[in-house]
Design a protein around this motif. Structure first.
Motif, short mmCIF file in Angstrom:
data_model
loop_
_atom_site.label_atom_id
_atom_site.label_comp_id
_atom_site.label_asym_id
_atom_site.label_seq_id
_atom_site.Cartn_x
_atom_site.Cartn_y
_atom_site.Cartn_z
N UNK A 78 -4.26 114.04 81.47
CA UNK A 78 -5.43 114.23 81.91
C UNK A 78 -6.26 114.56 80.66
N UNK A 79 -5.92 115.02 79.62
CA UNK A 79 -6.91 115.77 78.42
C UNK A 79 -7.13 114.35 77.40
N UNK A 80 -6.20 113.34 77.57
CA UNK A 80 -6.39 112.17 76.47
C UNK A 80 -7.13 110.99 76.88
N UNK A 81 -8.04 110.52 76.09
CA UNK A 81 -8.88 109.13 76.54
C UNK A 81 -7.68 108.08 76.35
N UNK A 82 -7.93 107.24 77.50
CA UNK A 82 -7.00 106.08 77.56
C UNK A 82 -7.88 104.75 77.41
N UNK A 83 -7.55 104.08 76.40
CA UNK A 83 -7.78 102.81 76.15
C UNK A 83 -9.57 102.81 76.11
N UNK A 84 -10.30 102.29 76.76
CA UNK A 84 -11.62 102.18 76.82
C UNK A 84 -12.01 103.33 77.97
N UNK A 85 -11.25 104.26 78.25
CA UNK A 85 -11.77 105.32 79.49
C UNK A 85 -11.86 106.63 78.62
N UNK A 98 -21.84 108.20 79.81
CA UNK A 98 -21.89 106.72 79.74
C UNK A 98 -22.52 105.87 78.65
N UNK A 99 -21.81 105.03 78.23
CA UNK A 99 -22.87 104.00 77.44
C UNK A 99 -23.83 103.03 78.30
N UNK A 100 -24.68 102.59 77.60
CA UNK A 100 -25.61 101.82 78.37
C UNK A 100 -24.62 100.51 79.29
N UNK A 101 -23.73 100.01 78.59
CA UNK A 101 -22.68 99.06 79.27
C UNK A 101 -22.17 99.70 80.50
N UNK A 102 -21.93 100.90 80.12
CA UNK A 102 -21.01 101.58 81.33
C UNK A 102 -22.11 101.79 82.50
N UNK A 103 -23.35 102.28 82.28
CA UNK A 103 -24.11 102.33 83.22
C UNK A 103 -24.64 101.27 84.03
N UNK A 105 -22.72 98.52 84.45
CA UNK A 105 -21.36 98.59 85.26
C UNK A 105 -21.15 99.48 86.42
N UNK A 106 -22.11 100.48 86.42
CA UNK A 106 -21.97 101.40 87.68
C UNK A 106 -20.97 102.74 87.47
N UNK A 107 -20.50 102.57 85.98
CA UNK A 107 -19.51 103.77 85.48
C UNK A 107 -20.21 104.84 85.15
N UNK A 108 -20.65 105.49 85.94
CA UNK A 108 -21.65 106.93 85.60
C UNK A 108 -20.99 108.11 86.15
#
Length: 108
Positions: A78-85, A98-103, A105-108
């Motif tokens: 829960x506390x640790x970032x995993x890869x690109x998340x 979220x980054x511009x790329x994330x936004x 892609x709908x990852x907000x």
């Protein structure tokens, strides 16, 4: 093995205290939301041997026989970032943006 009595409130609290900020960041609503969301995702597989201070490679049964170790593995995930998340903790407490790329892609 029966899980009756294994997952205790004490075991959860002992494990939670090992991670600064878990369930203690933000106002009551944010803290409750983080713990509720954490409990909802605890079925995910975790890898946490070194991070939690237990030799799970030599003794993998610790995750099934020691309630504190079991909770620690899930809280580590829960506390640790995993890869690109980002970590779920950072998302819940509003630390992640979220980054511009994330936004895009709908990852907000």
């Amino acid at each position: 093995m029966s899980d009756k009595g294994f997952y205790t409130y004490k075991g959860f609290l002992d494990a939670a205290r090992s991670f600064d900020g878990f369930g203690t960041t933000g106002d009551d609503a944010i803290r409750k939301r983080e713990i509720a969301a954490f409990l909802a995702q605890t079925s995910y597989e975790t890898r946490a041997s070194e991070a939690i201070g237990a030799d799970l490679l030599t003794n993998p049964d610790l995750g099934a026989t020691d309630a504190t170790i079991s909770f620690k593995t899930a809280i580590w995930f829960w506390m640790t970032p995993q890869g690109n998340k980002p970590s779920s903790h950072d998302v819940i407490i509003g630390k992640w943006t979220p980054s511009a790329e994330g936004i895009e892609a709908g990852r907000v």
